[in-house]
Motif scaffolding. Structure first.
Motif, PDB file in Angstrom:
ATOM      1  N   GLY A 118       0.794  -1.226   0.000  1.00 10.25           N
ATOM      2  CA  GLY A 118       0.000   0.000   0.000  1.00 10.25           C
ATOM      3  C   GLY A 118       0.821   1.267   0.000  1.00 10.25           C
ATOM      4  O   GLY A 118       0.287   2.345  -0.238  1.00 10.25           O
ATOM      5  N   LYS A 119       2.128   1.157   0.237  1.00 12.74           N
ATOM      6  CA  LYS A 119       3.009   2.320   0.260  1.00 12.74           C
ATOM      7  C   LYS A 119       3.903   2.341  -0.975  1.00 12.74           C
ATOM      8  O   LYS A 119       4.343   1.291  -1.448  1.00 12.74           O
ATOM      9  N   GLY A 120       4.181   3.543  -1.479  1.00  9.46           N
ATOM     10  CA  GLY A 120       5.036   3.661  -2.640  1.00  9.46           C
ATOM     11  C   GLY A 120       5.700   5.011  -2.744  1.00  9.46           C
ATOM     12  O   GLY A 120       5.511   5.889  -1.895  1.00  9.46           O
ATOM     13  N   MET A 121       6.484   5.180  -3.816  1.00  3.33           N
ATOM     14  CA  MET A 121       7.209   6.430  -4.032  1.00  3.33           C
ATOM     15  C   MET A 121       7.457   6.627  -5.525  1.00  3.33           C
ATOM     16  O   MET A 121       7.737   5.670  -6.251  1.00  3.33           O
ATOM     17  N   THR A 122       7.308   7.861  -5.994  1.00  4.82           N
ATOM     18  CA  THR A 122       7.828   8.271  -7.306  1.00  4.82           C
ATOM     19  C   THR A 122       8.604   9.564  -7.076  1.00  4.82           C
ATOM     20  O   THR A 122       8.070  10.518  -6.517  1.00  4.82           O
ATOM     21  N   SER A 123       9.860   9.583  -7.464  1.00  2.00           N
ATOM     22  CA  SER A 123      10.720  10.741  -7.219  1.00  2.00           C
ATOM     23  C   SER A 123      10.417  11.870  -8.203  1.00  2.00           C
ATOM     24  O   SER A 123       9.877  11.637  -9.282  1.00  2.00           O
ATOM     25  N   PRO A 124      10.786  13.111  -7.857  1.00  2.00           N
ATOM     26  CA  PRO A 124      10.583  14.242  -8.782  1.00  2.00           C
ATOM     27  C   PRO A 124      11.360  14.098 -10.085  1.00  2.00           C
ATOM     28  O   PRO A 124      10.934  14.584 -11.126  1.00  2.00           O
ATOM     29  N   THR A 125      12.529  13.425 -10.037  1.00  2.00           N
ATOM     30  CA  THR A 125      13.335  13.192 -11.233  1.00  2.00           C
ATOM     31  C   THR A 125      13.794  11.744 -11.266  1.00  2.00           C
ATOM     32  O   THR A 125      13.844  11.085 -10.220  1.00  2.00           O
ATOM     33  N   CYS A 126      14.146  11.251 -12.449  1.00  2.00           N
ATOM     34  CA  CYS A 126      14.629   9.872 -12.585  1.00  2.00           C
ATOM     35  C   CYS A 126      15.553   9.797 -13.792  1.00  2.00           C
ATOM     36  O   CYS A 126      15.123  10.043 -14.928  1.00  2.00           O
ATOM     37  N   THR A 127      16.825   9.459 -13.567  1.00  2.45           N
ATOM     38  CA  THR A 127      17.809   9.429 -14.644  1.00  2.45           C
ATOM     39  C   THR A 127      17.611   8.263 -15.601  1.00  2.45           C
ATOM     40  O   THR A 127      18.145   8.277 -16.714  1.00  2.45           O
ATOM     41  N   THR A 128      16.834   7.251 -15.206  1.00  2.95           N
ATOM     42  CA  THR A 128      16.660   6.070 -16.050  1.00  2.95           C
ATOM     43  C   THR A 128      15.716   6.327 -17.220  1.00  2.95           C
ATOM     44  O   THR A 128      15.869   5.739 -18.285  1.00  2.95           O
ATOM     45  N   PHE A 129      14.741   7.244 -17.027  1.00 11.22           N
ATOM     46  CA  PHE A 129      13.703   7.431 -18.035  1.00 11.22           C
ATOM     47  C   PHE A 129      13.626   8.884 -18.504  1.00 11.22           C
ATOM     48  O   PHE A 129      13.630   9.823 -17.712  1.00 11.22           O
ATOM     49  N   SER A 130      13.521   9.044 -19.824  1.00 13.31           N
ATOM     50  CA  SER A 130      13.553  10.353 -20.463  1.00 13.31           C
ATOM     51  C   SER A 130      12.242  11.117 -20.286  1.00 13.31           C
ATOM     52  O   SER A 130      11.154  10.543 -20.403  1.00 13.31           O
ATOM     53  N   TYR A 187      10.962  12.223 -17.749  1.00 15.99           N
ATOM     54  CA  TYR A 187      10.246  11.789 -16.551  1.00 15.99           C
ATOM     55  C   TYR A 187       9.833  12.955 -15.664  1.00 15.99           C
ATOM     56  O   TYR A 187      10.601  13.895 -15.445  1.00 15.99           O
ATOM     57  N   THR A 188       8.616  12.906 -15.166  1.00 14.76           N
ATOM     58  CA  THR A 188       8.126  13.800 -14.116  1.00 14.76           C
ATOM     59  C   THR A 188       7.441  12.953 -13.064  1.00 14.76           C
ATOM     60  O   THR A 188       6.987  11.836 -13.349  1.00 14.76           O
ATOM     61  N   GLN A 189       7.386  13.453 -11.862  1.00 12.18           N
ATOM     62  CA  GLN A 189       6.764  12.713 -10.761  1.00 12.18           C
ATOM     63  C   GLN A 189       5.357  12.284 -11.150  1.00 12.18           C
ATOM     64  O   GLN A 189       4.521  13.089 -11.538  1.00 12.18           O
ATOM     65  N   MET A 190       5.076  10.994 -11.042  1.00 10.71           N
ATOM     66  CA  MET A 190       3.816  10.455 -11.551  1.00 10.71           C
ATOM     67  C   MET A 190       2.696  10.455 -10.520  1.00 10.71           C
ATOM     68  O   MET A 190       1.524  10.553 -10.890  1.00 10.71           O
ATOM     69  N   SER A 191       3.038  10.337  -9.253  1.00 14.86           N
ATOM     70  CA  SER A 191       2.027  10.322  -8.196  1.00 14.86           C
ATOM     71  C   SER A 191       1.754  11.739  -7.709  1.00 14.86           C
ATOM     72  O   SER A 191       2.496  12.675  -8.016  1.00 14.86           O
ATOM     73  N   HIS A 192       0.688  11.889  -6.939  1.00 14.92           N
ATOM     74  CA  HIS A 192       0.317  13.216  -6.432  1.00 14.92           C
ATOM     75  C   HIS A 192       1.407  13.787  -5.539  1.00 14.92           C
ATOM     76  O   HIS A 192       1.726  14.971  -5.597  1.00 14.92           O
ATOM     77  N   SER A 193       1.998  12.959  -4.704  1.00 12.44           N
ATOM     78  CA  SER A 193       3.109  13.365  -3.841  1.00 12.44           C
ATOM     79  C   SER A 193       4.208  12.319  -3.946  1.00 12.44           C
ATOM     80  O   SER A 193       3.954  11.183  -4.378  1.00 12.44           O
ATOM     81  N   LYS A 194       5.417  12.703  -3.557  1.00 14.97           N
ATOM     82  CA  LYS A 194       6.555  11.799  -3.703  1.00 14.97           C
ATOM     83  C   LYS A 194       6.298  10.464  -3.028  1.00 14.97           C
ATOM     84  O   LYS A 194       6.452   9.396  -3.631  1.00 14.97           O
ATOM     85  N   GLU A 195       5.912  10.483  -1.774  1.00 17.06           N
ATOM     86  CA  GLU A 195       5.531   9.271  -1.065  1.00 17.06           C
ATOM     87  C   GLU A 195       4.006   9.183  -1.076  1.00 17.06           C
ATOM     88  O   GLU A 195       3.326  10.165  -0.786  1.00 17.06           O
ATOM     89  N   PHE A 196       3.480   8.044  -1.436  1.00 14.55           N
ATOM     90  CA  PHE A 196       2.040   7.926  -1.605  1.00 14.55           C
ATOM     91  C   PHE A 196       1.530   6.594  -1.071  1.00 14.55           C
ATOM     92  O   PHE A 196       2.304   5.666  -0.805  1.00 14.55           O
TER      93      PHE A 196
END
Length: 337
Positions: A255-267, A269-278
């Motif tokens: 139930g817990k996750g994270m999407t960072s504001p930036t990601c060097t692996t993917f071109s 990229y912008t944060q996909m979730s509403h907040s960094k930790e979701f």
């Protein structure tokens, strides 16, 4: 989407019969996603327009599909071979030279694995399915196999692992508690290991509030990560980034996750979730193509004489749906021997 329904193709019926629908707001998101790259040009030049038309894979598929319907193309032109062009060129140059197999293709894949589930509460509508499918490698655009849904299999990380390991390439889609929908395409077979793996056909995507695809940058090879029961390494599932700065992270504490504001692996990229930790309220996973053979099918046996992930997963899912809970069905670690 109206043509899909009028054509009544098996691909459309396989989803529609399980309750899949077309949401008006996602029609708008799909249209916006097709043209957003043009907005960076001010003023828009002819060259920029030509590049966009050539590289817009989804637009090409839409044009080809509509053209085939309008002109009732149903016979292979003698000696014709489909070209490998992308974007709108595919629609213009090869619409009359498609093989019979290609003419049976749809904007959406065939849905497999829901035969015992009369109504499936999927996150996805037809527009979102078409959007994801258009960006997959061509060999994975034909059929999606249902693997996991938190609505059906429950909220358990060990159950998730048990249903996606040894199932080949997959698409993960989740919805966070604020209604943002996003996920990723994992081209490699999921396996438990402390190392990253996968290849550069991997990508992340956002569906709500906007439709975007984030392909590989080639900067690193941090495409997939899955670990559990480790004291010194993160326990969970990840795609992209690095420890603590994930492109997409699902913690082993379900139930817990994270999407960072930036990601060097993917071109791009912008944060996909509403907040960094979701926290997320719905997760589903679809397998693509044929699954690799299991250890039993290859004649192998796991530690102690059994497979690491033994048992009938489909039967267990049906027991859960019938209200017969599996009280101890966690992931079992291999014995030290």
């Amino acid at each position: 989407m109206k043509i899909q329904k009028l054509s009544n193709m098996k691909q459309f019926k396989s989803w529609f019969s399980r309750g899949c629908f077309t949401a008006a707001q996602n029609i708008q998101r799909l249209a916006e996603s097709l043209t957003h790259e043009l907005t960076i040009h001010n003023p828009l030049t002819r060259r920029a327009l030509e590049v966009w038309l050539q590289e817009s894979t989804l637009l090409g598929q839409l044009l080809m599909f509509v053209s085939m319907h309008l002109y009732n193309i149903s016979h292979k032109e003698k000696g014709g071979v489909a070209s490998e062009k992308s974007g709108s060129n595919l629609a213009v140059d090869s619409v009359t030279s498609l093989t019979e197999k290609e003419k049976d293709r749809s904007l959406i894949p065939y849905c497999k694995g829901l035969d015992l589930i009369p109504s499936y509460p999927s996150i996805l509508d037809f527009n979102q399915i078409a959007y994801i499918n258009a960006h997959l490698p061509q060999q994975y655009q034909i059929e999606w196999r249902f693997l996991f849904s938190s609505e059906i299999h429950g909220e358990s990380f060990s159950t998730l692992i048990g249903r996606i390991v040894n199932q080949g390439p997959s698409v993960l889609v989740l919805e966070d508690s604020h209604g943002y929908v996003f996920g990723g395409f994992a081209p490699a077979n999921w396996e438990l290991t402390p190392k990253f793996y996968g290849d550069d056909s991997s990508f992340l995507f956002s569906l709500v509030p906007k439709m975007r695809v984030f392909p590989s940058t080639g900067y690193n090879q941090h495409f997939q990560y899955l670990n559990l029961h480790q004291q010194t390494l993160p326990n969970g599932l990840a795609m992209g980034g690095q420890h603590g700065y994930w492109g997409l992270w699902l913690d082993s504490e379900y139930g817990k996750g994270m999407t960072s504001p930036t990601c060097t692996t993917f071109s791009g990229y912008t944060q996909m979730s509403h907040s960094k930790e979701f926290t997320f309220r719905h997760l589903e996973v679809w397998g693509l193509g044929q699954p690799p053979p299991t250890p039993q099918e290859k004649g192998e046996r796991g530690p102690g004489g059994g497979s690491v992930l033994d048992g009938n997963a489909e039967g267990k899912a049906m027991l859960k749906m019938a209200g017969k809970t599996m009280h101890s069905d966690g992931y079992r670690e291999p014995s030290p021997n």
